[in-house]
Motif scaffolding. Structure first.
Motif, mmCIF file in Angstrom:
data_model
loop_
_atom_site.group_PDB
_atom_site.id
_atom_site.type_symbol
_atom_site.label_atom_id
_atom_site.label_comp_id
_atom_site.label_asym_id
_atom_site.label_seq_id
_atom_site.Cartn_x
_atom_site.Cartn_y
_atom_site.Cartn_z
ATOM 1 N N THR A 1 -26.620 -11.023 -34.252
ATOM 2 C CA THR A 1 -26.073 -9.888 -34.987
ATOM 3 C C THR A 1 -24.565 -10.075 -35.073
ATOM 4 O OG1 THR A 1 -27.807 -8.401 -34.225
ATOM 5 C CG2 THR A 1 -25.798 -7.394 -35.064
ATOM 6 N N ALA A 2 -24.047 -10.235 -36.274
ATOM 7 C CA ALA A 2 -22.606 -10.414 -36.498
ATOM 8 C C ALA A 2 -22.038 -9.101 -37.012
ATOM 9 C CB ALA A 2 -22.372 -11.530 -37.502
ATOM 10 N N THR A 3 -21.117 -8.525 -36.259
ATOM 11 C CA THR A 3 -20.567 -7.213 -36.567
ATOM 12 C C THR A 3 -19.075 -7.305 -36.857
ATOM 13 O OG1 THR A 3 -22.199 -6.136 -35.142
ATOM 14 C CG2 THR A 3 -20.224 -4.877 -35.683
ATOM 15 N N GLU A 4 -18.636 -6.636 -37.913
ATOM 16 C CA GLU A 4 -17.215 -6.531 -38.252
ATOM 17 C C GLU A 4 -16.775 -5.091 -37.997
ATOM 18 O OE1 GLU A 4 -15.523 -9.228 -39.291
ATOM 19 O OE2 GLU A 4 -17.346 -10.435 -39.252
ATOM 20 N N ASP A 5 -15.697 -4.922 -37.230
ATOM 21 C CA ASP A 5 -15.251 -3.575 -36.916
ATOM 22 C C ASP A 5 -13.759 -3.596 -36.578
ATOM 23 O OD1 ASP A 5 -15.351 -0.847 -36.480
ATOM 24 O OD2 ASP A 5 -17.113 -0.947 -35.189
ATOM 25 N N THR A 6 -13.249 -2.442 -36.193
ATOM 26 C CA THR A 6 -11.841 -2.291 -35.826
ATOM 27 C C THR A 6 -11.752 -1.619 -34.472
ATOM 28 O OG1 THR A 6 -11.212 -2.067 -38.152
ATOM 29 C CG2 THR A 6 -9.610 -1.328 -36.524
ATOM 30 N N ALA A 7 -10.874 -2.106 -33.626
ATOM 31 C CA ALA A 7 -10.641 -1.512 -32.312
ATOM 32 C C ALA A 7 -9.166 -1.136 -32.190
ATOM 33 C CB ALA A 7 -11.028 -2.483 -31.207
ATOM 34 N N ARG B 1 -6.862 -3.290 -34.618
ATOM 35 C CA ARG B 1 -7.116 -4.709 -34.833
ATOM 36 C C ARG B 1 -8.564 -4.887 -35.303
ATOM 37 N NH1 ARG B 1 -2.465 -5.650 -35.455
ATOM 38 N NH2 ARG B 1 -1.019 -6.054 -33.729
ATOM 39 N N LYS B 2 -8.720 -5.676 -36.366
ATOM 40 C CA LYS B 2 -10.061 -6.023 -36.825
ATOM 41 C C LYS B 2 -10.620 -7.121 -35.925
ATOM 42 C CE LYS B 2 -9.256 -4.803 -41.667
ATOM 43 N NZ LYS B 2 -9.250 -5.296 -43.063
ATOM 44 N N TYR B 3 -11.928 -7.099 -35.770
ATOM 45 C CA TYR B 3 -12.561 -8.128 -34.960
ATOM 46 C C TYR B 3 -13.960 -8.411 -35.485
ATOM 47 C CZ TYR B 3 -15.235 -4.366 -32.680
ATOM 48 O OH TYR B 3 -16.069 -3.303 -32.433
ATOM 49 N N SER B 4 -14.477 -9.561 -35.079
ATOM 50 C CA SER B 4 -15.872 -9.932 -35.318
ATOM 51 C C SER B 4 -16.537 -10.102 -33.959
ATOM 52 C CB SER B 4 -15.973 -11.239 -36.110
ATOM 53 O OG SER B 4 -15.305 -11.145 -37.351
ATOM 54 N N LEU B 5 -17.725 -9.531 -33.822
ATOM 55 C CA LEU B 5 -18.470 -9.606 -32.567
ATOM 56 C C LEU B 5 -19.848 -10.180 -32.859
ATOM 57 C CD1 LEU B 5 -18.445 -8.868 -29.510
ATOM 58 C CD2 LEU B 5 -19.497 -6.688 -30.164
ATOM 59 N N PHE B 6 -20.202 -11.233 -32.142
ATOM 60 C CA PHE B 6 -21.464 -11.944 -32.350
ATOM 61 C C PHE B 6 -22.335 -11.745 -31.113
ATOM 62 C CE2 PHE B 6 -18.084 -13.825 -34.748
ATOM 63 C CZ PHE B 6 -18.637 -14.089 -35.990
ATOM 64 N N ILE B 7 -23.521 -11.152 -31.312
ATOM 65 C CA ILE B 7 -24.381 -10.767 -30.202
ATOM 66 C C ILE B 7 -25.760 -11.400 -30.382
ATOM 67 C CG2 ILE B 7 -25.398 -8.841 -28.932
ATOM 68 C CD1 ILE B 7 -23.196 -7.064 -30.021
ATOM 69 N N PRO B 8 -26.234 -12.147 -29.384
ATOM 70 C CA PRO B 8 -27.582 -12.708 -29.477
ATOM 71 C C PRO B 8 -28.630 -11.603 -29.506
ATOM 72 C CG PRO B 8 -26.331 -13.721 -27.692
ATOM 73 C CD PRO B 8 -25.560 -12.531 -28.143
ATOM 74 N N ASP B 9 -29.705 -11.860 -30.185
ATOM 75 C CA ASP B 9 -30.760 -10.869 -30.343
ATOM 76 C C ASP B 9 -31.353 -10.473 -28.995
ATOM 77 O OD1 ASP B 9 -32.534 -9.310 -31.989
ATOM 78 O OD2 ASP B 9 -34.110 -10.711 -31.431
ATOM 79 N N GLY B 10 -31.461 -9.170 -28.763
ATOM 80 C CA GLY B 10 -32.151 -8.665 -27.588
ATOM 81 C C GLY B 10 -31.301 -8.445 -26.362
ATOM 82 N N VAL B 11 -30.016 -8.849 -26.359
ATOM 83 C CA VAL B 11 -29.242 -8.761 -25.116
ATOM 84 C C VAL B 11 -28.809 -7.341 -24.787
ATOM 85 C CG1 VAL B 11 -28.365 -11.099 -25.413
ATOM 86 C CG2 VAL B 11 -26.993 -9.173 -26.182
ATOM 87 N N THR B 12 -28.890 -6.427 -25.736
ATOM 88 C CA THR B 12 -28.481 -5.043 -25.466
ATOM 89 C C THR B 12 -29.560 -4.258 -24.736
ATOM 90 O OG1 THR B 12 -29.294 -4.363 -27.641
ATOM 91 C CG2 THR B 12 -26.978 -4.984 -27.478
ATOM 92 N N GLN B 13 -30.650 -4.917 -24.347
ATOM 93 C CA GLN B 13 -31.776 -4.223 -23.724
ATOM 94 C C GLN B 13 -31.721 -4.307 -22.196
ATOM 95 O OE1 GLN B 13 -35.266 -5.885 -25.563
ATOM 96 N NE2 GLN B 13 -34.592 -5.364 -27.633
ATOM 97 N N GLY B 14 -30.529 -4.172 -21.636
ATOM 98 C CA GLY B 14 -30.385 -4.078 -20.194
ATOM 99 C C GLY B 14 -29.951 -5.338 -19.472
ATOM 100 N N LYS B 15 -29.997 -6.505 -20.114
ATOM 101 C CA LYS B 15 -29.641 -7.756 -19.457
ATOM 102 C C LYS B 15 -28.204 -8.140 -19.791
ATOM 103 C CE LYS B 15 -30.721 -12.680 -19.652
ATOM 104 N NZ LYS B 15 -31.535 -13.708 -20.316
#
Length: 305
Positions: A11-17, A24-38
């Motif tokens: 999941t590639a996300t574009e956002d601002t922090a 600041r704009k940033y890109s965050l790349f998250i492997p599938d399924g990692v938000t499920q507690g691990k």
């Protein structure tokens, strides 16, 4: 989140922090399924002077897919105007402070293993990453490792290197051929000699794979080859920088993946985060490099060493 897109298992996300009072704009790349507690490892990677986070999307996607690694690539503060009005050092300090803040932000994500966060950077981003590592060490929370892709030092980088203690996952500097873009290998020639002696194994000579730091040159490569070719510069940008060559970019990315994979082997989550089938074997010769897939014949790799 402002917007996201599925890219195979990433999941590639574009956002601002808001970082240190600035957006600041940033890109965050998250492997599938990692938000499920691990919790999984992560890396913060900084782009070069006048460049963009989008220039390293390919590297981010690759590390995310291959190593089950979260990758954060923020935009760095503007540097051109401060340099023109004599405030370059102030702008550089802002880059470093923001890198420290982004590291903390990354570690605070519930699905990131805070003990397995690396820092990295290209060109001037490498200088910012090294100095941010020093600042993080002073707070007692150093990164696991440091990935420097054709890094270019700032005036303060040598002084910061002199107090940088060895990192658990080590440090890798990957160089292109000497040029004005990398200040004719100034990071190797000026910064690395300033590192404390603890970085090298007893009896080690030079700075090629002698302990916790390795320096590898990609033969025939140019500074721009570190970046991805899919996000094109303007005509003037291409005229000034040239264009990256896919074959060279792949070698830089091969080395980056190899280093991160080896750094993660020192963490408890290594067996889950580093699929062996994606590793590459790095074969060094005369301080330069050839990269072979692990599926190639081992005898050929040994003969090239």
């Amino acid at each position: 989140m402002a917007g996201s897109a599925q890219c195979n298992v990433v999941t590639a996300t574009e956002d601002t922090a808001r970082v240190n009072g600035r957006c600041r704009k940033y890109s965050l790349f998250i492997p599938d399924g990692v938000t499920q507690g691990k919790q999984v490892p992560a890396i913060l990677f900084l782009h070069g002077f006048t460049r963009s986070r989008h220039k390293h999307r390919g590297l981010a996607m690759r590390l995310c897919r291959s190593l089950n690694l979260i990758v954060l690539t923020p935009d760095s503060p503007a540097m051109v105007l401060p340099a023109l009005i004599g405030q370059a050092e102030r702008a550089q300090a802002r880059c470093i402070n923001e890198a420290v803040s982004f590291t903390g932000w990354l570690r605070d994500l519930p699905y990131v293993d805070p003990a397995a966060v690396l820092l990295g950077g290209f060109s001037a981003g490498g200088a910012a990453a090294l100095s941010a590592t020093v600042e993080l060490q002073r707070t007692g929370a150093p990164p696991l490792g440091l990935l420097l892709l054709d890094a270019v030092p700032w005036p303060r980088t040598v002084a910061d290197a002199s107090v940088l203690q060895p990192l658990k996952g080590g440090c890798l500097l990957v160089e292109s051929e000497p040029s004005s873009f990398n200040s004719h290998l100034a990071f190797r020639n000026e910064v690395l000699p300033a590192l404390p002696s603890e970085w090298r194994w007893p009896g080690g000579e030079g700075d090629i794979a002698t302990g916790r730091i390795s320096v590898i040159r990609v033969p025939g490569s140019a500074h721009i080859d570190v970046e991805d070719g899919e996000h094109h510069d303007s005509f003037l940008g291409r005229l000034a920088w040239g264009e990256p060559r896919a074959s060279m970019t792949q070698q830089f990315q091969d080395l980056a993946e190899e280093f991160v994979a080896e750094a993660l082997e020192s963490t408890p989550c290594a067996s889950q985060s580093t699929p062996a089938s994606n590793h590459h074997r790095v074969v060094k010769k005369n301080g330069e490099v050839a990269v072979r897939a692990c599926s190639e014949d081992a005898a050929a790799a040994a003969a090239a060493a």
